[in-house]
Structure formats: C-alpha cells, structure tokens
Write a protein that holds these residues in place. Sequence first.
Motif, PDB file in Angstrom:
ATOM      1  N   ARG A  44       0.839  -1.203   0.000  1.00 26.65           N
ATOM      2  CA  ARG A  44       0.000   0.000   0.000  1.00 26.65           C
ATOM      3  C   ARG A  44       0.875   1.254   0.000  1.00 26.65           C
ATOM      4  N   ARG A  45       0.384   2.270  -0.682  1.00 26.24           N
ATOM      5  CA  ARG A  45       1.107   3.542  -0.731  1.00 26.24           C
ATOM      6  C   ARG A  45       1.131   4.192   0.647  1.00 26.24           C
ATOM      7  N   ARG A  46       2.288   4.732   1.007  1.00 24.58           N
ATOM      8  CA  ARG A  46       2.461   5.455   2.270  1.00 24.58           C
ATOM      9  C   ARG A  46       3.086   6.806   1.946  1.00 24.58           C
ATOM     10  N   TYR A  47       2.407   7.859   2.331  1.00 25.87           N
ATOM     11  CA  TYR A  47       2.851   9.218   2.029  1.00 25.87           C
ATOM     12  C   TYR A  47       3.382   9.885   3.291  1.00 25.87           C
ATOM     13  N   GLY A  48       4.585  10.426   3.173  1.00 29.50           N
ATOM     14  CA  GLY A  48       5.207  11.128   4.288  1.00 29.50           C
ATOM     15  C   GLY A  48       5.069  12.636   4.136  1.00 29.50           C
ATOM     16  N   PRO A  49       5.662  13.389   5.051  1.00 35.51           N
ATOM     17  CA  PRO A  49       5.573  14.851   5.015  1.00 35.51           C
ATOM     18  C   PRO A  49       6.049  15.464   3.702  1.00 35.51           C
ATOM     19  N   ALA A  50       7.099  14.921   3.105  1.00 35.26           N
ATOM     20  CA  ALA A  50       7.592  15.462   1.831  1.00 35.26           C
ATOM     21  C   ALA A  50       6.557  15.275   0.724  1.00 35.26           C
ATOM     22  N   ASP A  51       5.817  14.160   0.775  1.00 38.00           N
ATOM     23  CA  ASP A  51       4.769  13.924  -0.217  1.00 38.00           C
ATOM     24  C   ASP A  51       3.630  14.923  -0.049  1.00 38.00           C
ATOM     25  N   VAL A  52       3.316  15.249   1.193  1.00 37.16           N
ATOM     26  CA  VAL A  52       2.262  16.235   1.464  1.00 37.16           C
ATOM     27  C   VAL A  52       2.654  17.579   0.859  1.00 37.16           C
TER      28      VAL A  52
END
Length: 138
Positions: A44-52
């Motif tokens: 599953r995709r996991r988005y971190g602060p940089a992705d936000v």
Amino acid sequence: MRSTERDGTIGIGALAGRFGLAAHVLRHWESTGLLAPARDAAGRRRYGPADVVRVAVILRGKEAGLSLEAIRTLVAGDHRVRSEVLRREAEELRARIAAAQASLALVECALGCAHEELTDCPHFRREVAERVRVDRSG
C-alpha cells in the motif's frame, strides 16, 4: 497504535481527503512521475511529510495554470531547465492575466452602461473594438 501514527505516514485516502482530491488523482500523478510514495509491507502507498508538500506544490502549480509537465520540471528539473520553463510559463501567465483584465474591463463597462441596447453604447463599442484589434495583432 496505527502505523500512520508510528511512522508519520498516511495512506492514499487520507492524503487525498486532506486536499479534497479523489485518490485516482494521486495515482495519476504517481504514474506521471510527480509522486513516488513509499510502500508498506502489503504494497500500500504510504505518504510522508515530503509527499504532502509535493501535493501542495502540484496543486499550487495547477492553480497558476501550469501543466503537469511544467510542474514536473519545476520539482525535478535542474536549475537551467527550471529557469527556462519558468520564463516561458511567466510569459503565458502574463498573457492570460492581460486577457482576463481585458475581459473584466468589458464586463465592468457593460455593468455600468445605461444604454438600453448595449451595442449602442460608444464606450462599450470602443472596448469591443480594442479587443478585436488585440486579437488580430496577437
């Protein structure tokens, strides 16, 4: 404790919801190389602060009228290429702003017109004639 709380990442639904987007938009941006989320053990995709931040940059670029290709260049291109793209985009934005200002002037002219028939108004006719001259010369 959920993994999102432990590792500071969020899933695609949470990220999409945060920006009022559909999840398929994020998947599309990933397919075009604008996003590259990490994956958990289940894939599953996991988005971190940089992705936000990246999503916010993409949205801001789109609000400015930039294409996804131009946005990709802004976030991934080298300084020289980025400068070239930004110069070109700035020119296009100036042209769109000028067109929008001319349209606004025409609408405001029509709003302030006391003539029963708008096309009888000399000021409105001048505004229209000026627009026709600009379109022909541009």
